[in-house]
Design a protein around this motif. Sequence first.
Motif, PDB file in Angstrom:
ATOM      1  N   UNK F 151      86.870 152.386 -12.482  1.00 39.94           N
ATOM      2  CA  UNK F 151      86.482 151.114 -13.094  1.00 39.94           C
ATOM      3  C   UNK F 151      85.623 151.237 -14.345  1.00 39.94           C
TER       4      UNK F 151
ATOM      5  N   UNK H  46      90.351 149.895 -17.875  1.00 41.41           N
ATOM      6  CA  UNK H  46      89.182 149.003 -17.879  1.00 41.41           C
ATOM      7  C   UNK H  46      88.689 148.651 -19.284  1.00 41.41           C
ATOM      8  N   UNK H  47      89.376 149.103 -20.321  1.00 41.19           N
ATOM      9  CA  UNK H  47      88.881 148.916 -21.697  1.00 41.19           C
ATOM     10  C   UNK H  47      89.764 147.959 -22.489  1.00 41.19           C
ATOM     11  N   UNK H  48      90.186 146.883 -21.876  1.00 38.82           N
ATOM     12  CA  UNK H  48      91.079 145.948 -22.559  1.00 38.82           C
ATOM     13  C   UNK H  48      90.300 144.743 -23.069  1.00 38.82           C
ATOM     14  N   UNK H  49      90.593 144.348 -24.300  1.00 43.20           N
ATOM     15  CA  UNK H  49      89.989 143.142 -24.866  1.00 43.20           C
ATOM     16  C   UNK H  49      90.976 142.474 -25.808  1.00 43.20           C
ATOM     17  N   UNK H  50      90.939 141.144 -25.804  1.00 39.02           N
ATOM     18  CA  UNK H  50      91.787 140.377 -26.718  1.00 39.02           C
ATOM     19  C   UNK H  50      90.969 139.176 -27.200  1.00 39.02           C
ATOM     20  N   UNK H  51      91.614 138.269 -27.883  1.00 35.98           N
ATOM     21  CA  UNK H  51      90.917 137.112 -28.460  1.00 35.98           C
ATOM     22  C   UNK H  51      91.469 135.835 -27.828  1.00 35.98           C
ATOM     23  N   UNK H  58      86.064 136.685 -27.990  1.00 30.13           N
ATOM     24  CA  UNK H  58      86.681 137.796 -27.265  1.00 30.13           C
ATOM     25  C   UNK H  58      86.856 137.504 -25.773  1.00 30.13           C
ATOM     26  N   UNK H  59      87.930 137.995 -25.240  1.00 32.98           N
ATOM     27  CA  UNK H  59      88.144 138.039 -23.797  1.00 32.98           C
ATOM     28  C   UNK H  59      88.221 139.493 -23.378  1.00 32.98           C
ATOM     29  N   UNK H  60      87.908 139.753 -22.116  1.00 33.35           N
ATOM     30  CA  UNK H  60      87.978 141.109 -21.572  1.00 33.35           C
ATOM     31  C   UNK H  60      88.744 141.087 -20.258  1.00 33.35           C
ATOM     32  N   UNK H  62      90.330 143.895 -17.016  1.00 36.73           N
ATOM     33  CA  UNK H  62      90.615 145.195 -16.412  1.00 36.73           C
ATOM     34  C   UNK H  62      92.072 145.128 -15.958  1.00 36.73           C
ATOM     35  N   UNK H  83      97.657 148.969 -26.026  1.00 41.99           N
ATOM     36  CA  UNK H  83      96.662 148.080 -25.412  1.00 41.99           C
ATOM     37  C   UNK H  83      95.540 147.775 -26.407  1.00 41.99           C
ATOM     38  N   UNK H  86      95.699 144.699 -28.976  1.00 44.76           N
ATOM     39  CA  UNK H  86      95.377 143.305 -28.641  1.00 44.76           C
ATOM     40  C   UNK H  86      93.969 142.918 -29.097  1.00 44.76           C
ATOM     41  N   UNK H  87      93.272 143.865 -29.631  1.00 42.64           N
ATOM     42  CA  UNK H  87      91.855 143.655 -29.988  1.00 42.64           C
ATOM     43  C   UNK H  87      91.637 142.445 -30.895  1.00 42.64           C
ATOM     44  N   UNK H  88      92.530 142.228 -31.803  1.00 42.66           N
ATOM     45  CA  UNK H  88      92.370 141.095 -32.715  1.00 42.66           C
ATOM     46  C   UNK H  88      93.507 140.102 -32.568  1.00 42.66           C
TER      47      UNK H  88
ATOM     48  N   UNK I  47      80.573 143.199 -21.580  1.00 42.27           N
ATOM     49  CA  UNK I  47      81.699 142.918 -22.479  1.00 42.27           C
ATOM     50  C   UNK I  47      81.423 143.440 -23.891  1.00 42.27           C
ATOM     51  N   UNK I  60      83.680 151.368 -25.646  1.00 43.86           N
ATOM     52  CA  UNK I  60      83.214 150.297 -24.768  1.00 43.86           C
ATOM     53  C   UNK I  60      81.898 150.722 -24.128  1.00 43.86           C
ATOM     54  N   UNK I  87      82.414 144.306 -32.749  1.00 44.00           N
ATOM     55  CA  UNK I  87      83.822 144.509 -32.390  1.00 44.00           C
ATOM     56  C   UNK I  87      84.589 145.331 -33.445  1.00 44.00           C
ATOM     57  N   UNK I 120      81.407 154.126 -21.863  1.00 41.41           N
ATOM     58  CA  UNK I 120      82.567 154.600 -21.094  1.00 41.41           C
ATOM     59  C   UNK I 120      82.857 156.059 -21.465  1.00 41.41           C
TER      60      UNK I 120
ATOM     61  N   UNK J 153      84.281 142.823 -14.249  1.00 37.47           N
ATOM     62  CA  UNK J 153      85.413 143.097 -13.362  1.00 37.47           C
ATOM     63  C   UNK J 153      85.705 144.594 -13.345  1.00 37.47           C
ATOM     64  N   UNK J 154      86.528 144.982 -12.445  1.00 35.82           N
ATOM     65  CA  UNK J 154      86.966 146.380 -12.374  1.00 35.82           C
ATOM     66  C   UNK J 154      86.123 147.137 -11.381  1.00 35.82           C
TER      67      UNK J 154
END
Lengths: 154, 154, 154, 154, 154, 154, 154, 154, 154, 154
Positions: F151, H46-51, H58-60, H62, H83, H86-88, I47, I60, I87, I120, J153-154
């Motif tokens: 995680x 666990x290192x995913x982020x998008x907008x 930002x959203x995060x 896992x 993956x 999706x950062x921006x 986040x 991260x 970011x 991380x 999360x995670x």
Amino acid sequence: MARKARPALTQLGHATRLPASPAAAVLERIPNSQPRERYLVRFACPEFTSICPVTGQPDFAHLVIDYVPKAWLVESKSLKLYLGSFRNHGAFHEDCTIAIGKRLVDELKPHWLRIAGYWYPRGGIPIDVFWQTGAPPRDLWLPDPGVAPYRGRG
Amino acid sequence: MARKARPALTQLGHATRLPASPAAAVLERIPNSQPRERYLVRFACPEFTSICPVTGQPDFAHLVIDYVPKAWLVESKSLKLYLGSFRNHGAFHEDCTIAIGKRLVDELKPHWLRIAGYWYPRGGIPIDVFWQTGAPPRDLWLPDPGVAPYRGRG
Amino acid sequence: MARKARPALTQLGHATRLPASPAAAVLERIPNSQPRERYLVRFACPEFTSICPVTGQPDFAHLVIDYVPKAWLVESKSLKLYLGSFRNHGAFHEDCTIAIGKRLVDELKPHWLRIAGYWYPRGGIPIDVFWQTGAPPRDLWLPDPGVAPYRGRG
Amino acid sequence: MARKARPALTQLGHATRLPASPAAAVLERIPNSQPRERYLVRFACPEFTSICPVTGQPDFAHLVIDYVPKAWLVESKSLKLYLGSFRNHGAFHEDCTIAIGKRLVDELKPHWLRIAGYWYPRGGIPIDVFWQTGAPPRDLWLPDPGVAPYRGRG
Amino acid sequence: MARKARPALTQLGHATRLPASPAAAVLERIPNSQPRERYLVRFACPEFTSICPVTGQPDFAHLVIDYVPKAWLVESKSLKLYLGSFRNHGAFHEDCTIAIGKRLVDELKPHWLRIAGYWYPRGGIPIDVFWQTGAPPRDLWLPDPGVAPYRGRG
Amino acid sequence: MARKARPALTQLGHATRLPASPAAAVLERIPNSQPRERYLVRFACPEFTSICPVTGQPDFAHLVIDYVPKAWLVESKSLKLYLGSFRNHGAFHEDCTIAIGKRLVDELKPHWLRIAGYWYPRGGIPIDVFWQTGAPPRDLWLPDPGVAPYRGRG
Amino acid sequence: MARKARPALTQLGHATRLPASPAAAVLERIPNSQPRERYLVRFACPEFTSICPVTGQPDFAHLVIDYVPKAWLVESKSLKLYLGSFRNHGAFHEDCTIAIGKRLVDELKPHWLRIAGYWYPRGGIPIDVFWQTGAPPRDLWLPDPGVAPYRGRG
Amino acid sequence: MARKARPALTQLGHATRLPASPAAAVLERIPNSQPRERYLVRFACPEFTSICPVTGQPDFAHLVIDYVPKAWLVESKSLKLYLGSFRNHGAFHEDCTIAIGKRLVDELKPHWLRIAGYWYPRGGIPIDVFWQTGAPPRDLWLPDPGVAPYRGRG
Amino acid sequence: MARKARPALTQLGHATRLPASPAAAVLERIPNSQPRERYLVRFACPEFTSICPVTGQPDFAHLVIDYVPKAWLVESKSLKLYLGSFRNHGAFHEDCTIAIGKRLVDELKPHWLRIAGYWYPRGGIPIDVFWQTGAPPRDLWLPDPGVAPYRGRG
Amino acid sequence: MARKARPALTQLGHATRLPASPAAAVLERIPNSQPRERYLVRFACPEFTSICPVTGQPDFAHLVIDYVPKAWLVESKSLKLYLGSFRNHGAFHEDCTIAIGKRLVDELKPHWLRIAGYWYPRGGIPIDVFWQTGAPPRDLWLPDPGVAPYRGRG
Ligand SMILES: [Ca+2]
Ligand SMILES: [Ca+2]
Ligand SMILES: [Ca+2]
Ligand SMILES: [Ca+2]
Ligand SMILES: [Ca+2]
Ligand SMILES: [Ca+2]
Ligand SMILES: [Ca+2]
Ligand SMILES: [Ca+2]
Ligand SMILES: [Ca+2]
Ligand SMILES: [Ca+2]
Ligand SMILES: [Ca+2]
Ligand SMILES: [Ca+2]
Ligand SMILES: [Ca+2]
Ligand SMILES: [Ca+2]
Ligand SMILES: [Ca+2]
Ligand SMILES: [Ca+2]
């Protein structure tokens, strides 16, 4: 994208007030942009509170809601407001949990829905209520929510 | 060995009954065979129950007792019976926890003693009571008992 | 390197038998190759068992031994055999834990040593025994061993 | 609402005493306001204690009760009092667990019921008892209660 | 009650000695007072130790035994003594685990039985052994024992 | 006992060296003394390391191997040495995990075997590989190994 | 920024090979861009392995390294390579742990450094080694690393 | 070995930049060297982020991705970059999770694939999305990913 | 109430965009309504993401920020936006963590502040950075943040 | 016993309503029956909710209150009602937490008191507030409350 076209959302992106009661709450929906996929959406709601209809004292619960959308998704801000509308509403544990499930079914007409209400202990004993609309759709991935059991102290 | 010479133990190795009350319970002691050492003895007692003096309903607690023996050790079967003697005894949480601590101090005259009572929640709120006879002896190893915090549900 | 020169180890690298008693066990030592450093060595020993001197029934414990070596390190195979030698030996919890600590102090003459005995529950109540030779040396790092507390069931 | 009409509840909202025995305890029921739904109700009861019929010493257990109501729900205060009535009652682990399950079945005539008794260790070994009235109803959501296993110390 | 009538228990309520070997141990049984119910009884036994037949060194295991009784229950003190009888007995991990399972089947003629042996690591690798008499009876509740996996350090 | 008769074990009870490569490693087997029982043997191997064939850098994995023996058991010291032989061997995660599984199948001809490789994260993402020879034998008890998910931090 | 100006890094941003031995490994350093701040840097290294100098078999450890930089930071890729260089190097647990600490002190001349080596169990007993250069600097925040204790099985 | 022959990998072993968008990202694949085996590959991300497309914030999430390869494996560095792309990128939770799953299906043509998106809470409520291409292949081992449930505080 | 009178908050209650860089971010503050109390405010920020200045790849971290306010509190929406402004910003782990701490000190002039950055893992090794402005104020309660240690797999 | 003589308790043993506001709530106190002992009383309150004064939306917190009584104990039903009175009350996190602490100090005049407010996340970041009246009394046992950290999360 389908979501941008939704015409009448009255809560998302607007200042809102907590609805005075569940009946007064407006559960809004948006088109499911993936209507041909069978997938599960899970909400964990640890911020639920209502009123005991017998004693007038607050009750608390941790809710987990799972559903498989058909044409509609629930707009999540309206879900938050709907759940918040129980704040001053009297409801028994079993009734309350199932009523929330049924209201969501009414609004969303999903393929399938279930709800778990993990209520805080009263008299040393917590009550959990588990309800679903029927057997889960075949070929769906439905992992255990993994909510910790109650164990008193120690 | 000192323990074999103890003349008057009336409970260990005998059939026993649960004492009718704390006052009726006999806390027996045996000579500390290591009287020149400063060391800590810890008992974890997750099987404690007493009666609420207001409502007559049962209360439950998880107790942790730590002490540094001087001339005497508590005989552990008599400790179990003493704690069991609260089963039909009315006692408030704070009083009860401290009373047990004081009784042990009276019987054992230890260098130091402390007690924690982790009571099961009532009205949604558990009470913990922490009492000790004074600052712990210097140069003693006294690890945190690590009892899990109460967190409701979720 | 100092360890290679150790002349008289009789157990490491040899077939060995479980010693018949703690008195029969040979605790061997090897020169500390870092004698000018203050450092801590910790052993966790979850495989300890002895005999209750009153009932003849087995007892079990999880031991944690910490020491700061001076001239000698304990040879770890001989430590394993020494602990194994309690298998058919009668010993009370408090005595047994402290006796192991003292034997190690006798053999190793360390700067400092401590031992924790976390005994399995009897009569619903486990006993922990914590003993050390004195205050830990200054400027030593001595993290909490983090052994989980006993909590019964649930 | 159905619950408000219940005529004869003698315990909820009244001062009550702990019943003297399970036989003396009155398990009250209220109409199930959702009789057409198959749903699960779970009680976690970490405050259970009874008496060993051989030794007269207290036993403790953590109980988990799951049922699918038909016409009746158990009134939860009466459940608490019923469980409390074992306080001075002698019962073996297996018998006791199953007897509680059967009594609830007698009173509630549910679609289905099961009970788990997680008893505190005696002689170093805890006993768990798992009983149910038969296979769970199809299409029911029945998550694992997740009670932690016993593991001694360490 | 059936249990009171059991005529020939030679261990429960008597002073006992650890049997010298598994063959010498007497596994006693008592009538199942609920012979028409299909239910599960689980024992967790974290205090098991035997001898490696090759090296003569002690081995340790955590055992979990599940069974569905037919006419007989195992008397739990005799189970404790039987398990204790492996203390000086040489046995390989796989053989030993299954042999215990088979002995219980011989004595109890249960509807079904299974055993898990979680052995402590040797050479950096622990061995688990899982055996059962066949598929579990239908309509039985058989929760996962939830024993933690081995993971080395960190 | 069958194991004592095994004629040609070249590693158990002998001084051994780490094999230079998986090809050079000798996986030895011993007769299954319970050949008519369907049972599961699980090895947890947290000490596995190999080399990335692209970068030459070390990789680490936690392996779990489950099998149902037929005529043969793997001799566990030879298993340890076989796994150790990957230390200087280049292998991709997927290939490596499955190759170990296949080699064991070749040597042991078991009823069934599976392997899980839980590889340490690279680029922020760990890879798990799960392979088995087919559906597990019916009526086998095969508990989840319960390895913790990755995680990140927090 | 200081780091960009570092002239002679030979490993970061280059293809590298695992150094053949600790002596062959080059620990590179970069200027501390915050040289006037007292702060702690912690590395957790769960991928450490070396060779037992007596048996030639692999050993594994989980290392935690804490330091307070003065003029230099360790370049982390070179740290990884340095730790990897123990892969084919024989070293005792205590020596090895402290040697890594001292090497880092030599290269970095930090205000303070400490190292913990949590070694995987051998003979049923893991060894932890804790070493630091002296008392931590005053006014430093130095949280417990929280590494889980070893507990065998169950 | 098949992987060495892969002709056109443009990212692995090359300096790369984060792709500007998911559409710009190149998901590369390599031949499955075990094409006749049914096995599962799991990635935890666990290192995913998008907008958020509505708020621009930002959203995060896992993510856990499981697939059963047919002819191709995904090259894991290209998965990381995909993956990361999706950062921006603006995307709703449900759409985003399923879109990633579908893109992987398009590129890899696996036997089967599923994805879980565990999104960080917004408005006090996290959303999980679970999608798969259909029922898992028979005879596949597919352990629960074991991601912890959200529970607020306490 | 002091907060209502704050004249110039430009972010709270307004639509906002993610600032383009830390330099562009406006950290707003509001008067501390309890300026005579010494109390601690803790933010947990799971986040956080920034860019590696060498590779251009995302990093991260999980941040924990503790401070003791003097005249000002940080407005939490502006804190979220400030953290979000990293970011697309290149920053090394140590520099980045400390720079955030210093910026907050500049803006808030608190009695005391500290920051932990739990980054991380990269190359199998995560880095934690702990910085504070000095010794914590006396008589302050400053509980351990309890962030779980990194441990690889298994 | 002192508690029985308390003349004017208006809530305990009476039907009560949730007070309309904190100002309207009556915090009742009872004499401390152990006034010469320094001991700690801890309340864990996972059922706290108030209203955000800016948005009108509900906030939730988990509170932990520790105090050392002097002449008075807080009557726990009145504490529950006082905390419940924030249900429709607007309050910022920092103000609210400290205000509760101060009100208790006003009513109870304890030797010492502290409060922790662990607020549920908003904007992805939870806030914790820790306040106490000063340094804890010497020689008091004050274990860490052990509340779990927030980790997304995670
Ligand atoms: Ca579960
Ligand atoms: Ca308990
Ligand atoms: Ca603690
Ligand atoms: Ca909660
Ligand atoms: Ca601890
Ligand atoms: Ca379970
Ligand atoms: Ca499991
Ligand atoms: Ca590990
Ligand atoms: Ca699992
Ligand atoms: Ca710790
Ligand atoms: Ca154990
Ligand atoms: Ca799970
Ligand atoms: Ca910690
Ligand atoms: Ca901790
Ligand atoms: Ca803590
Ligand atoms: Ca995370």
